[in-house]
Design a protein around this motif. Sequence first.
Motif, PDB file in Angstrom:
ATOM      1  N   MET A   1      -7.351  -0.098  -9.515  1.00  0.00           N
ATOM      2  CA  MET A   1      -7.834   1.351 -10.003  1.00  0.00           C
ATOM      3  C   MET A   1      -6.806   1.754 -10.514  1.00  0.00           C
ATOM      4  N   LEU A   2      -5.917   1.842 -10.542  1.00  0.00           N
ATOM      5  CA  LEU A   2      -4.738   3.159 -12.021  1.00  0.00           C
ATOM      6  C   LEU A   2      -3.748   1.780 -11.734  1.00  0.00           C
ATOM      7  N   LYS A   3      -3.591   2.315 -13.115  1.00  0.00           N
ATOM      8  CA  LYS A   3      -2.061   0.318 -13.500  1.00  0.00           C
ATOM      9  C   LYS A   3      -1.395   1.458 -14.571  1.00  0.00           C
ATOM     10  N   VAL A   4      -0.640   1.887 -14.756  1.00  0.00           N
ATOM     11  CA  VAL A   4       0.646   2.578 -14.952  1.00  0.00           C
ATOM     12  C   VAL A   4       1.754   1.911 -15.582  1.00  0.00           C
ATOM     13  N   GLU A   5       1.713   1.360 -16.980  1.00  0.00           N
ATOM     14  CA  GLU A   5       2.104   1.038 -17.778  1.00  0.00           C
ATOM     15  C   GLU A   5       4.077   1.461 -18.306  1.00  0.00           C
ATOM     16  N   ASN A   6       5.135   1.205 -18.277  1.00  0.00           N
ATOM     17  CA  ASN A   6       6.055   1.593 -19.373  1.00  0.00           C
ATOM     18  C   ASN A   6       6.209   3.490 -19.462  1.00  0.00           C
ATOM     19  N   MET A   7       5.694   4.406 -18.426  1.00  0.00           N
ATOM     20  CA  MET A   7       6.061   5.561 -17.884  1.00  0.00           C
ATOM     21  C   MET A   7       7.489   6.181 -18.363  1.00  0.00           C
TER      22      MET A   7
ATOM     23  N   LEU B   1       3.193   0.687 -12.208  1.00  0.00           N
ATOM     24  CA  LEU B   1       3.610   0.296 -10.681  1.00  0.00           C
ATOM     25  C   LEU B   1       1.485  -0.139 -10.900  1.00  0.00           C
ATOM     26  N   GLU B   2       0.796  -0.263 -10.151  1.00  0.00           N
ATOM     27  CA  GLU B   2      -0.390  -1.160 -10.103  1.00  0.00           C
ATOM     28  C   GLU B   2      -1.356  -0.703  -8.480  1.00  0.00           C
ATOM     29  N   VAL B   3      -2.504  -0.046  -8.506  1.00  0.00           N
ATOM     30  CA  VAL B   3      -2.487   0.200  -6.719  1.00  0.00           C
ATOM     31  C   VAL B   3      -3.540  -0.375  -7.098  1.00  0.00           C
ATOM     32  N   LEU B   4      -4.291  -1.093  -6.158  1.00  0.00           N
ATOM     33  CA  LEU B   4      -5.167  -1.560  -5.700  1.00  0.00           C
ATOM     34  C   LEU B   4      -6.827  -1.299  -5.480  1.00  0.00           C
ATOM     35  N   GLN B   5      -7.598  -1.290  -5.707  1.00  0.00           N
ATOM     36  CA  GLN B   5      -8.456  -0.579  -4.983  1.00  0.00           C
ATOM     37  C   GLN B   5      -8.790  -1.186  -3.217  1.00  0.00           C
ATOM     38  N   GLY B   6      -8.831   0.337  -2.454  1.00  0.00           N
ATOM     39  CA  GLY B   6      -8.398   0.013  -0.927  1.00  0.00           C
ATOM     40  C   GLY B   6      -7.132  -0.171  -0.651  1.00  0.00           C
ATOM     41  N   GLU B   7      -6.125   0.031  -1.515  1.00  0.00           N
ATOM     42  CA  GLU B   7      -5.082  -0.169  -1.508  1.00  0.00           C
ATOM     43  C   GLU B   7      -3.997   1.207  -0.612  1.00  0.00           C
TER      44      GLU B   7
ATOM     45  N   ALA C   1      -3.744   3.989 -16.949  1.00  0.00           N
ATOM     46  CA  ALA C   1      -5.193   3.731 -16.649  1.00  0.00           C
ATOM     47  C   ALA C   1      -5.921   3.471 -15.405  1.00  0.00           C
ATOM     48  N   PHE C   2      -6.782   4.367 -15.261  1.00  0.00           N
ATOM     49  CA  PHE C   2      -7.737   4.959 -14.098  1.00  0.00           C
ATOM     50  C   PHE C   2      -9.163   4.133 -13.899  1.00  0.00           C
ATOM     51  N   MET C   3      -9.609   3.595 -13.320  1.00  0.00           N
ATOM     52  CA  MET C   3     -10.846   2.542 -12.895  1.00  0.00           C
ATOM     53  C   MET C   3     -10.917   2.156 -14.640  1.00  0.00           C
ATOM     54  N   ASP C   4     -10.370   1.497 -15.259  1.00  0.00           N
ATOM     55  CA  ASP C   4     -10.290   1.128 -16.803  1.00  0.00           C
ATOM     56  C   ASP C   4     -10.256   2.184 -18.152  1.00  0.00           C
ATOM     57  N   GLU C   5      -9.966   3.393 -17.744  1.00  0.00           N
ATOM     58  CA  GLU C   5      -9.632   4.282 -18.501  1.00  0.00           C
ATOM     59  C   GLU C   5      -8.283   4.583 -19.069  1.00  0.00           C
TER      60      GLU C   5
ATOM     61  N   VAL D   1     -11.128   5.261   0.843  1.00  0.00           N
ATOM     62  CA  VAL D   1     -10.369   6.457  -0.122  1.00  0.00           C
ATOM     63  C   VAL D   1      -8.999   5.140  -0.368  1.00  0.00           C
ATOM     64  N   THR D   2      -9.209   4.950  -1.081  1.00  0.00           N
ATOM     65  CA  THR D   2      -7.278   4.390  -1.910  1.00  0.00           C
ATOM     66  C   THR D   2      -6.280   5.479  -1.997  1.00  0.00           C
ATOM     67  N   ILE D   3      -5.085   4.800  -1.356  1.00  0.00           N
ATOM     68  CA  ILE D   3      -3.934   5.721  -1.141  1.00  0.00           C
ATOM     69  C   ILE D   3      -2.894   5.880  -1.911  1.00  0.00           C
ATOM     70  N   LEU D   4      -2.435   6.463  -2.475  1.00  0.00           N
ATOM     71  CA  LEU D   4      -0.759   6.050  -3.631  1.00  0.00           C
ATOM     72  C   LEU D   4      -0.176   7.508  -2.733  1.00  0.00           C
ATOM     73  N   LEU D   5       1.025   6.923  -1.785  1.00  0.00           N
ATOM     74  CA  LEU D   5       1.340   7.995  -1.153  1.00  0.00           C
ATOM     75  C   LEU D   5       3.475   8.108  -1.784  1.00  0.00           C
ATOM     76  N   VAL D   6       3.250   9.734  -1.643  1.00  0.00           N
ATOM     77  CA  VAL D   6       5.647   9.479  -2.171  1.00  0.00           C
ATOM     78  C   VAL D   6       6.104  10.322  -0.944  1.00  0.00           C
ATOM     79  N   GLU D   7       6.726  10.258  -0.146  1.00  0.00           N
ATOM     80  CA  GLU D   7       7.511   9.589   1.581  1.00  0.00           C
ATOM     81  C   GLU D   7       8.786   9.475   1.686  1.00  0.00           C
ATOM     82  N   GLN D   8       9.333  10.335   1.794  1.00  0.00           N
ATOM     83  CA  GLN D   8      10.804  11.073   2.045  1.00  0.00           C
ATOM     84  C   GLN D   8      11.086   9.802   3.448  1.00  0.00           C
ATOM     85  N   ASN D   9      10.303   9.834   3.835  1.00  0.00           N
ATOM     86  CA  ASN D   9       9.858   9.147   5.633  1.00  0.00           C
ATOM     87  C   ASN D   9       9.893   7.887   5.574  1.00  0.00           C
ATOM     88  N   ALA D  10      10.343   6.852   5.020  1.00  0.00           N
ATOM     89  CA  ALA D  10      10.436   5.815   4.629  1.00  0.00           C
ATOM     90  C   ALA D  10       9.644   4.721   5.596  1.00  0.00           C
TER      91      ALA D  10
END
Length: 233
Positions: free
Chosen positions: A1-7, A22-28, A59-63, A184-193
């Motif tokens: 679903m989301l793929k970040v390359e060389n940011m 990094l990458e995030v797959l659908q449903g994760e 890339a989000f949803m291959d775009e 809903v697929t989730i990408l979570l930033v959190e300090q409470n590891a």
Amino acid sequence: MLKVENMNVYYGAIHAIRNVSLEVLQGEIVTLIGANGAGKSTVLQTISGLMRSKTGDIAFMDENIAAVTPHKIVERGLAHVPEGRRIFLRMTVRENLEMGAYTRHGSEVQEALEKVYQLFPRLLERRKQIAGTLSGGEQQMLAMGRALMSRPKLLMLDEPSMGLAPILVEQIFSIIEDMNKNGVTILLVEQNAQIALSIADRGYVLETGSIIMSGTGHELSQSDDIRKAYLGG
């Protein structure tokens, strides 16, 4: 679903994000953990179009969305709840939610409202209340609900537990799991590891702008290095 390359992201001459992929797959549920100042929020801001990467692709949803404006990214189904909630303090709860539905029209807005109220019954109770008078936990629910009004495929959450009492943190993370179960697929930033890894399918560890480790939530929670650095063990 989301793929970040060389940011690679810079603040002036400061190289804040270094070759992040990094990458995030659908449903994760995928979490990005790290110390304060590691660059976690910058990664989310760059994905959502608020900042720009000097290199690579997002890339989000291959775009490729690396050059797309933030509101167009929301229209494509990627929503971002920023650190600090950023709700409209002088508006009512319902008005805040309606602001999140600018990509929706007519009956779609009411349908989205009903789904948010099902997930957050407290917001239904407080719908006429001025947002600035809500408790910290209620404001976090409102920020998440407002993002859900755009009916996102992927929701990015930046430090949802910040400033909340432990019992409210558990409640917020239970809701995050419910959102994920509802598609809903989730990408979570959190300090409470600890709590982030407990619900995450996978995770990445960011240190001084670079990803130094990745794995399943369970693998990272069992790593000696991660336990010493982030889990108090």
